[in-house]
Motif scaffolding. Structure first.
Motif, PDB file in Angstrom:
ATOM      1  N   SER A 131       0.807  -1.216   0.000  1.00 35.57           N
ATOM      2  CA  SER A 131       0.000   0.000   0.000  1.00 35.57           C
ATOM      3  C   SER A 131       0.842   1.270   0.000  1.00 35.57           C
ATOM      4  O   SER A 131       0.329   2.358  -0.222  1.00 35.57           O
ATOM      5  CB  SER A 131      -0.938   0.017   1.220  1.00 35.57           C
ATOM      6  OG  SER A 131      -0.181  -0.092   2.418  1.00 35.57           O
ATOM      7  N   ASP A 132       2.152   1.140   0.275  1.00 36.95           N
ATOM      8  CA  ASP A 132       3.017   2.322   0.278  1.00 36.95           C
ATOM      9  C   ASP A 132       3.899   2.336  -0.971  1.00 36.95           C
ATOM     10  O   ASP A 132       3.588   1.695  -1.964  1.00 36.95           O
ATOM     11  CB  ASP A 132       3.859   2.377   1.547  1.00 36.95           C
ATOM     12  CG  ASP A 132       4.618   1.073   1.773  1.00 36.95           C
ATOM     13  OD1 ASP A 132       4.811   0.343   0.778  1.00 36.95           O
ATOM     14  OD2 ASP A 132       4.998   0.780   2.917  1.00 36.95           O
ATOM     15  N   LYS A 133       5.012   3.081  -0.924  1.00 30.73           N
ATOM     16  CA  LYS A 133       5.853   3.280  -2.100  1.00 30.73           C
ATOM     17  C   LYS A 133       7.058   2.357  -2.118  1.00 30.73           C
ATOM     18  O   LYS A 133       8.129   2.728  -2.584  1.00 30.73           O
ATOM     19  CB  LYS A 133       6.333   4.740  -2.135  1.00 30.73           C
ATOM     20  CG  LYS A 133       5.237   5.793  -2.091  1.00 30.73           C
ATOM     21  CD  LYS A 133       4.522   5.923  -3.414  1.00 30.73           C
ATOM     22  CE  LYS A 133       3.520   7.060  -3.413  1.00 30.73           C
ATOM     23  NZ  LYS A 133       2.835   7.247  -4.676  1.00 30.73           N
ATOM     24  N   THR A 134       6.941   1.111  -1.638  1.00 34.01           N
ATOM     25  CA  THR A 134       8.113   0.249  -1.473  1.00 34.01           C
ATOM     26  C   THR A 134       8.208  -0.845  -2.526  1.00 34.01           C
ATOM     27  O   THR A 134       8.909  -1.820  -2.332  1.00 34.01           O
ATOM     28  CB  THR A 134       8.103  -0.389  -0.082  1.00 34.01           C
ATOM     29  OG1 THR A 134       6.911  -1.175   0.063  1.00 34.01           O
ATOM     30  CG2 THR A 134       8.153   0.662   1.003  1.00 34.01           C
ATOM     31  N   ILE A 135       7.489  -0.734  -3.631  1.00 33.68           N
ATOM     32  CA  ILE A 135       7.597  -1.751  -4.671  1.00 33.68           C
ATOM     33  C   ILE A 135       9.030  -1.807  -5.174  1.00 33.68           C
ATOM     34  O   ILE A 135       9.640  -0.794  -5.488  1.00 33.68           O
ATOM     35  CB  ILE A 135       6.648  -1.435  -5.841  1.00 33.68           C
ATOM     36  CG1 ILE A 135       5.195  -1.483  -5.374  1.00 33.68           C
ATOM     37  CG2 ILE A 135       6.845  -2.448  -6.979  1.00 33.68           C
ATOM     38  CD1 ILE A 135       4.210  -1.070  -6.419  1.00 33.68           C
ATOM     39  N   GLY A 136       9.557  -3.017  -5.275  1.00 36.96           N
ATOM     40  CA  GLY A 136      10.901  -3.192  -5.788  1.00 36.96           C
ATOM     41  C   GLY A 136      11.990  -3.094  -4.752  1.00 36.96           C
ATOM     42  O   GLY A 136      13.172  -3.220  -5.083  1.00 36.96           O
ATOM     43  N   LYS A 137      11.650  -2.866  -3.488  1.00 32.06           N
ATOM     44  CA  LYS A 137      12.668  -2.692  -2.452  1.00 32.06           C
ATOM     45  C   LYS A 137      12.950  -3.963  -1.660  1.00 32.06           C
ATOM     46  O   LYS A 137      14.038  -4.118  -1.129  1.00 32.06           O
ATOM     47  CB  LYS A 137      12.232  -1.581  -1.489  1.00 32.06           C
ATOM     48  CG  LYS A 137      11.962  -0.241  -2.157  1.00 32.06           C
ATOM     49  CD  LYS A 137      13.198   0.311  -2.841  1.00 32.06           C
ATOM     50  CE  LYS A 137      12.914   1.660  -3.495  1.00 32.06           C
ATOM     51  NZ  LYS A 137      14.090   2.190  -4.216  1.00 32.06           N
ATOM     52  N   ALA A 138      11.983  -4.863  -1.560  1.00 31.04           N
ATOM     53  CA  ALA A 138      12.173  -6.053  -0.720  1.00 31.04           C
ATOM     54  C   ALA A 138      11.602  -7.280  -1.423  1.00 31.04           C
ATOM     55  O   ALA A 138      10.555  -7.807  -1.046  1.00 31.04           O
ATOM     56  CB  ALA A 138      11.506  -5.857   0.637  1.00 31.04           C
ATOM     57  N   PRO A 139      12.284  -7.787  -2.464  1.00 34.57           N
ATOM     58  CA  PRO A 139      11.752  -8.945  -3.190  1.00 34.57           C
ATOM     59  C   PRO A 139      11.880 -10.239  -2.398  1.00 34.57           C
ATOM     60  O   PRO A 139      12.766 -10.387  -1.550  1.00 34.57           O
ATOM     61  CB  PRO A 139      12.629  -8.985  -4.444  1.00 34.57           C
ATOM     62  CG  PRO A 139      13.916  -8.370  -4.019  1.00 34.57           C
ATOM     63  CD  PRO A 139      13.542  -7.303  -3.027  1.00 34.57           C
ATOM     64  N   ILE A 140      10.997 -11.173  -2.696  1.00 31.47           N
ATOM     65  CA  ILE A 140      11.042 -12.513  -2.110  1.00 31.47           C
ATOM     66  C   ILE A 140      11.745 -13.422  -3.113  1.00 31.47           C
ATOM     67  O   ILE A 140      11.385 -13.458  -4.294  1.00 31.47           O
ATOM     68  CB  ILE A 140       9.623 -13.029  -1.823  1.00 31.47           C
ATOM     69  CG1 ILE A 140       8.904 -12.107  -0.836  1.00 31.47           C
ATOM     70  CG2 ILE A 140       9.664 -14.468  -1.318  1.00 31.47           C
ATOM     71  CD1 ILE A 140       7.425 -12.402  -0.714  1.00 31.47           C
ATOM     72  N   LYS A 141      12.756 -14.171  -2.653  1.00 32.68           N
ATOM     73  CA  LYS A 141      13.445 -15.097  -3.543  1.00 32.68           C
ATOM     74  C   LYS A 141      12.581 -16.350  -3.696  1.00 32.68           C
ATOM     75  O   LYS A 141      12.357 -17.100  -2.750  1.00 32.68           O
ATOM     76  CB  LYS A 141      14.822 -15.465  -3.007  1.00 32.68           C
ATOM     77  CG  LYS A 141      15.597 -16.404  -3.944  1.00 32.68           C
ATOM     78  CD  LYS A 141      16.922 -16.840  -3.362  1.00 32.68           C
ATOM     79  CE  LYS A 141      17.910 -15.696  -3.348  1.00 32.68           C
ATOM     80  NZ  LYS A 141      19.270 -16.175  -2.948  1.00 32.68           N
TER      81      LYS A 141
END
Length: 517
Positions: free
Chosen positions: A131-141
């Motif tokens: 819901s915030d602006k963190t897309i691409g910052k913490a991917p799941i392997k």
């Protein structure tokens, strides 16, 4: 295999009765906000959860430095609520390549991959859409595998399970195509948390194996419909499943066993086939067959399997009426590929019926000589013609078949106005496509007079509503010349009671909604 004649009279007569009385009707549309700031971007996908009050459109910038854009829309008004510009970051320093988004029961993810050619390694990543602006910052392997093995085995695959509660990843691990194919199966929950993993081996070489379709049931069990090249047949349809044997591969997490059921139609060939979970929660394989190694559809088949026991509950093979089958016969022509139907949509409704929809496509290649230059120019015309629809009853028998006249052509393989979109709602099937506006008053059973659609300027968006008895109602929706926009069949979002479709005018996009009965 049981063979039944499904009709006591000419199916061509049924075709005329179904379509002969269909009249053009009007339908109210609801239009959303026009989006005019997408210059320099390419739309990747429109997606979301069926019962949510929002949906998404994912764009890729044509300039790598500009990254990606995620637009969030209100489902009711189709107005833009939020826009995020982002890059995909990899904590390990790789350069992620965005592939596609997926939606689970309550979550959304963007699937990407990074490659390290020097170490023969590919890493599959899932980026949560938060819901915030963190897309691409913490991917799941999701997984790490061999790049050579994935190229030899036809890439990795990710499937969302029944009701969106599980996710399954299938990663090839055998780097040599001539050997038996090995792969890893990984089961995740709806938040991409790993639940189980298993290494398996299929007794077929990767170069002879093609995964046609796959599904995941409510327990997380994996079913894969695979075609295996018949080595005794040297000439077969490239890119098609003709002259190949079919098998159903089933992996059970409960018993940790992989089983294979060989599918056979006797002297017939499977033309095209798909997997589904039907109304009784059984596994059903159905599609079209041909009488020989060719591209002529002769009828339909259906096989139903009980998941827990693996027992075959029923099988059926139903030929088309001779008059109807003659409408499907390819016509040879100089400079033209043989035309073929591809099974695009399969729907299984709650009453146990199944709908199959296939589009006929082919390419014309023409060469012209320029005497002043002394050179030849090659022109390709991509054709997207009629749609074949067949409805199967609960036991697999044909209820009705019909051919929807649709004649589209383009000099570009990626033209946005060609092809069609289909959707199943309750007991009705809906087909949307662009037609030549001069065809609006023609009944669907008319044998002559249909005009070819060769450009967006002559397009009229049309909806067909096909009722349970096979009768069709035709709704011309809007003219491209009036609306200054053209329906784009490749993108759609479905809610529980409506469809949200896309139109394009230059660099401007606009969603429109149709409420379903």
């Amino acid at each position: 295999m049981i063979v039944n004649l499904y009709s006591k009279f000419s199916l061509f007569t049924v075709f005329v009765l179904i379509f002969g009385t269909a009249q053009a009707q009007t339908l109210q549309l609801k239009w959303g906000q026009e989006i005019d700031d997408q210059k320099g971007t390419a739309l990747i996908e429109v997606f979301g959860n069926e019962n949510s009050d929002e949906f998404y459109a994912l764009f890729r910038s044509r300039k790598k430095r500009d990254g990606y854009q995620l637009l969030k829309f209100d489902t009711d008004s189709m107005y833009l609520q939020d826009k995020k510009v982002f890059q995909l970051d990899d904590p390990n320093g790789g350069v992620p390549r965005l592939l596609y988004p997926i939606s689970t029961e309550k979550n959304h993810f963007i699937i990407a991959s990074t490659q390290d050619v020097n170490e023969d390694r590919i890493t599959i990543l899932a980026y949560p859409i938060t819901s915030d602006k963190t897309i691409g910052k913490a991917p799941i392997k999701v997984a790490t595998g061999s790049l050579k093995a994935i190229e030899a085995g036809g890439n990795f695959r990710i499937f969302v399970g029944d009701r969106g509660q599980t996710i399954t990843a299938i990663i090839p691990t055998e780097p040599f195509g001539g050997k038996n194919e090995k792969f890893e199966v990984r089961l995740f929950d709806s938040e991409f948390q790993l639940m189980r993993a298993k290494n398996l081996e299929v007794p077929h070489s990767a170069e002879d194996l093609n995964y046609v379709d796959a599904l995941i049931d409510s327990t997380g069990d994996v079913y894969v419909l695979a075609s295996i090249r018949d080595l005794e047949v040297h000439e077969y349809g490239e890119g098609r499943n003709l002259a190949k044997n079919f098998s159903l591969l089933h992996y059970s997490w409960a018993t940790e066993s992989l089983t294979e059921k060989s599918l056979s139609l006797g002297s017939k060939w499977m033309y095209d086939a798909r997997l589904m979970i039907n109304a009784d929660k059984n596994i059903q394989i159905c599609g079209y067959y041909s009488n020989m190694v060719d591209l002529i559809i002769a009828g339909t088949f259906s096989v139903e399997i009980q998941p827990s026991t693996g027992d075959v509950l029923q099988t059926g093979l139903w030929p088309f009426d001779r008059d109807f089958k003659s409408n499907l016969r390819p016509k040879s022509k100089s400079g033209r590929e043989i035309d073929a139907y591809e099974l695009n949509y399969t729907f299984a409704n709650k009453k146990g019926n199944v709908q199959l929809l296939s589009e006929k496509t082919y390419t014309e290649i023409n060469q012209t000589f320029n005497p002043s230059m002394g050179t030849y120019t090659t022109v390709k015309i991509y054709n997207y013609d009629e749609v074949l629809m067949t409805s199967l009853g609960k036991t697999g028998q044909i209820k009705y078949s019909l051919v929807i006249p649709k004649f589209q052509s383009s000099s570009s393989e990626n033209s946005s106005y060609v092809s069609y979109y289909a959707h199943d709602h309750k007991d009705r099937t809906y087909v949307f496509y662009n037609d030549h506006f001069r065809n609006a008053d023609l009944g669907l059973g008319s044998e002559k007079g249909y005009r070819q659609l060769t450009s967006e300027s002559s397009a009229q968006c049309v909806m067909l509503e096909i009722l349970p008895d096979g009768k069709a109602r035709k709704y011309p929706l809007f003219l491209s010349s009036d609306k200054r926009a053209t329906f784009v069949p490749n993108y759609a979002y479905a809610t529980s009671n409506s469809l949200i479709l896309l139109s394009r005018s230059g660099y401007h996009l606009q969603f429109f909604k149709i409420r379903l009965e």
